[in-house]
Design an enzyme around this catalytic site. Structure first.
Site, PDB file in Angstrom:
ATOM      1  N   GLY A  15       0.832  -1.210   0.000  1.00  0.00           N
ATOM      2  CA  GLY A  15       0.000   0.000   0.000  1.00  0.00           C
ATOM      3  C   GLY A  15       0.862   1.253   0.000  1.00  0.00           C
ATOM      4  O   GLY A  15       1.923   1.269   0.618  1.00  0.00           O
ATOM      5  N   ARG A  76       1.081  -5.163  -5.807  1.00  0.00           N
ATOM      6  CA  ARG A  76       1.246  -6.419  -5.077  1.00  0.00           C
ATOM      7  C   ARG A  76       1.528  -7.470  -6.148  1.00  0.00           C
ATOM      8  O   ARG A  76       0.927  -7.449  -7.213  1.00  0.00           O
ATOM      9  CB  ARG A  76      -0.001  -6.747  -4.277  1.00  0.00           C
ATOM     10  N   ASP A 107       5.279  -4.918   6.068  1.00  0.00           N
ATOM     11  CA  ASP A 107       5.899  -6.185   6.488  1.00  0.00           C
ATOM     12  C   ASP A 107       5.872  -7.259   5.398  1.00  0.00           C
ATOM     13  O   ASP A 107       6.791  -8.074   5.314  1.00  0.00           O
ATOM     14  CB  ASP A 107       5.320  -6.695   7.812  1.00  0.00           C
ATOM     15  N   THR A 130       4.053   2.883   5.676  1.00  0.00           N
ATOM     16  CA  THR A 130       2.650   2.513   5.840  1.00  0.00           C
ATOM     17  C   THR A 130       2.024   3.491   6.832  1.00  0.00           C
ATOM     18  O   THR A 130       2.680   3.900   7.785  1.00  0.00           O
ATOM     19  CB  THR A 130       2.483   1.063   6.352  1.00  0.00           C
ATOM     20  N   ILE A 131       0.750   3.856   6.592  1.00  0.00           N
ATOM     21  CA  ILE A 131       0.148   4.827   7.513  1.00  0.00           C
ATOM     22  C   ILE A 131      -0.233   4.186   8.850  1.00  0.00           C
ATOM     23  O   ILE A 131      -0.478   4.871   9.818  1.00  0.00           O
ATOM     24  CB  ILE A 131      -1.093   5.527   6.905  1.00  0.00           C
ATOM     25  N   ASP A 132      -0.300   2.832   8.880  1.00  0.00           N
ATOM     26  CA  ASP A 132      -0.821   2.160  10.082  1.00  0.00           C
ATOM     27  C   ASP A 132       0.137   2.170  11.273  1.00  0.00           C
ATOM     28  O   ASP A 132      -0.273   1.890  12.398  1.00  0.00           O
ATOM     29  CB  ASP A 132      -1.174   0.706   9.759  1.00  0.00           C
ATOM     30  N   ASP A 134       2.242   0.008  12.012  1.00  0.00           N
ATOM     31  CA  ASP A 134       2.145  -1.317  12.635  1.00  0.00           C
ATOM     32  C   ASP A 134       3.414  -2.146  12.460  1.00  0.00           C
ATOM     33  O   ASP A 134       3.359  -3.359  12.344  1.00  0.00           O
ATOM     34  CB  ASP A 134       0.928  -2.065  12.060  1.00  0.00           C
ATOM     35  N   ARG A 176      -6.356  -2.213  10.901  1.00  0.00           N
ATOM     36  CA  ARG A 176      -6.958  -3.554  11.008  1.00  0.00           C
ATOM     37  C   ARG A 176      -6.424  -4.296  12.222  1.00  0.00           C
ATOM     38  O   ARG A 176      -7.159  -4.979  12.917  1.00  0.00           O
ATOM     39  CB  ARG A 176      -6.651  -4.374   9.750  1.00  0.00           C
ATOM     40  N   GLU A 192     -15.210  10.984  22.391  1.00  0.00           N
ATOM     41  CA  GLU A 192     -15.783  10.511  23.656  1.00  0.00           C
ATOM     42  C   GLU A 192     -15.356   9.074  23.930  1.00  0.00           C
ATOM     43  O   GLU A 192     -15.176   8.674  25.065  1.00  0.00           O
ATOM     44  CB  GLU A 192     -17.315  10.582  23.623  1.00  0.00           C
TER      45      GLU A 192
HETATM   46  P1  ATP Z   1       0.803  -2.957   3.418  1.00  0.00           P
HETATM   47  O1  ATP Z   1       1.173  -2.089   4.587  1.00  0.00           O
HETATM   48  O2  ATP Z   1       0.067  -2.239   2.364  1.00  0.00           O
HETATM   49  O3  ATP Z   1       0.131  -4.250   3.803  1.00  0.00           O
HETATM   50  P2  ATP Z   1       2.913  -4.716   2.643  1.00  0.00           P
HETATM   51  O4  ATP Z   1       4.303  -4.509   2.171  1.00  0.00           O
HETATM   52  O5  ATP Z   1       2.757  -5.495   3.919  1.00  0.00           O
HETATM   53  O6  ATP Z   1       2.227  -3.302   2.734  1.00  0.00           O
HETATM   54  P3  ATP Z   1       1.821  -6.915   1.080  1.00  0.00           P
HETATM   55  O7  ATP Z   1       0.759  -6.915   0.035  1.00  0.00           O
HETATM   56  O8  ATP Z   1       1.654  -7.785   2.256  1.00  0.00           O
HETATM   57  O9  ATP Z   1       2.035  -5.381   1.471  1.00  0.00           O
HETATM   58  O10 ATP Z   1       3.211  -7.329   0.375  1.00  0.00           O
HETATM   59  C1  ATP Z   1       3.668  -6.649  -0.785  1.00  0.00           C
HETATM   60  C2  ATP Z   1       4.287  -7.642  -1.735  1.00  0.00           C
HETATM   61  O11 ATP Z   1       5.417  -8.272  -1.091  1.00  0.00           O
HETATM   62  C3  ATP Z   1       3.401  -8.806  -2.150  1.00  0.00           C
HETATM   63  O12 ATP Z   1       2.523  -8.466  -3.193  1.00  0.00           O
HETATM   64  C4  ATP Z   1       4.410  -9.836  -2.584  1.00  0.00           C
HETATM   65  O13 ATP Z   1       4.864  -9.579  -3.897  1.00  0.00           O
HETATM   66  C5  ATP Z   1       5.578  -9.588  -1.614  1.00  0.00           C
HETATM   67  N1  ATP Z   1       5.483 -10.588  -0.542  1.00  0.00           N
HETATM   68  C6  ATP Z   1       4.716 -10.552   0.570  1.00  0.00           C
HETATM   69  N2  ATP Z   1       4.862 -11.675   1.313  1.00  0.00           N
HETATM   70  C7  ATP Z   1       5.728 -12.466   0.620  1.00  0.00           C
HETATM   71  C8  ATP Z   1       6.265 -13.762   0.832  1.00  0.00           C
HETATM   72  N3  ATP Z   1       5.949 -14.508   1.895  1.00  0.00           N
HETATM   73  N4  ATP Z   1       7.138 -14.242  -0.080  1.00  0.00           N
HETATM   74  C9  ATP Z   1       7.484 -13.512  -1.161  1.00  0.00           C
HETATM   75  N5  ATP Z   1       6.990 -12.295  -1.419  1.00  0.00           N
HETATM   76  C10 ATP Z   1       6.134 -11.770  -0.555  1.00  0.00           C
END
Ligand code: ATP
Length: 328
Positions: A15, A76, A107, A130-132, A134, A176, A192
């Protein structure tokens, strides 16, 4: 600093968040400063697999520090989760002469980088975007501060209409798994009640709290609800439940949604992005690998990617107490 790294790639993944462009700018300019070649990869791991690269120099990133989103686009990639996909990505990087990469994302993106680095021995560095907020290993992720300001601004506006019509508003904000945004904007906008995934307030206590608020003379109320709140009902079901049980309130729902992810980054996020980009490049040049740069006690730090991915980012419990005291 070591001179084995001659070319660094940078990309955004997962994201988007405000401050990603400022981080790209910082990585590109830190490379230029250290006379290292830099290449941008479009659309995250998907673009890496397809070889969608663009050489970048200090001037390629002019005029972007104040822009939301990401000029390199984000995506993604299902293919990168497979060994064949990562093999293609490696072939494309080798063909381009890339020695190391900086991934700006969350992550999931870090997990992909870690697996790739283990498979191919390529040095990687993560910047948490990421804005979260987290992610373990940093008190602030890129975009979080901007999102807080955006949401507080939106709630201030909602309060104008809430108080004009004596209404109760449930405002759903992103989060989330963690309630950082809800908790901070809840305190900052004088809500509140604040409903977050870390705490199950329970429906009865929510009603009690709203009754107390009404009895204390308040004519309107704002309840901030994180997406992942554990009370067990979505924000529209909460509205129905409260309307059934408290006929004195006219209830409205506002789901802020994706507007929370957009907009020009705050000064804090621009400065953080600038610091993180420099730290990421200089860490790679000093031989560090498989880490995420972060902010702790106003210092730039490195956290191994596996810890950043596995660790849990914790909310500041003191804020819950402060919120309770403020809503006396
Ligand atoms: P967000 O904060 O938006 O969730 P994010 O980096 O966690 O950001 P994800 O969609 O979880 O977003 O991961 C981004 C991309 O990283 C995935 O589309 C994938 O290509 C790669 N990725 C995630 N997990 C794996 C994994 N276990 N093995 C290989 N590639 C991965």
């Amino acid at each position: 600093m070591s001179n084995t790294i001659k070319k660094i790639a940078v990309f955004t993944s997962g994201g988007d968040s405000p401050g990603m462009n400022a981080a790209i700018r910082s990585v590109v300019r830190a490379c230029a400063f250290h006379q290292i070649e830099c290449v941008g990869i479009y659309r995250g791991y998907e673009g890496m697999i397809e070889g969608d690269f663009k050489a970048m120099n200090a001037r390629s990133v002019k005029g972007i520090i104040n822009k939301g989103g990401t000029i390199l686009k984000s995506a993604r990639s299902k293919a990168f989760r497979t060994t064949e996909g990562r093999k293609k990505a490696h072939d494309a990087l080798v063909k381009e002469g890339v020695d190391a990469f900086v991934v700006i994302g969350g992550d999931g993106s870090f997990t992909g980088a870690m697996i790739f680095s283990q498979e191919y021995g390529m040095p990687v560095m993560g910047i948490p975007g990421t804005i979260d907020n987290d992610i373990y290993g940093t008190t602030h992720t890129l975009g979080y501060d901007t999102a807080l300001n955006t949401v507080v601004d939106a709630i201030d506006k909602i309060r104008d209409t809430a108080s004009s019509h004596n209404r109760l508003f449930f405002v759903e904000v992103m989060g989330r798994d963690v309630g950082h945004i809800a908790l901070n904007v809840g305190v900052g906008a004088g809500a509140e009640e604040i409903l977050i995934p870390e705490e199950d307030l329970g429906l009865e206590r929510l009603l009690e709290s709203l009754r107390r608020s009404k009895q204390s003379g308040k004519s309107s109320s704002i309840v901030v609800v994180a997406e992942g709140d554990k009370i067990g009902k979505n924000v529209f079901q909460l509205k129905d439940y409260v309307e059934e049980n408290m006929t004195e309130y006219e209830v409205r729902v506002s789901v802020l949604g994706h507007m929370q992810r957009g907009g020009s980054p705050s000064c804090f996020d621009r400065v953080l992005a600038s610091r993180m980009g420099v730290k990421a490049v200089e860490s790679l040049l000093s031989g560090e690998n498989n880490c995420m740069v972060g902010l702790k006690n106003d210092l730039m730090t490195l956290t191994p990617l596996d810890q950043a991915v596995k660790g849990k980012s914790k909310i500041n419990m003191e804020l819950l107490r402060v919120s309770d005291i403020m809503t006396v």
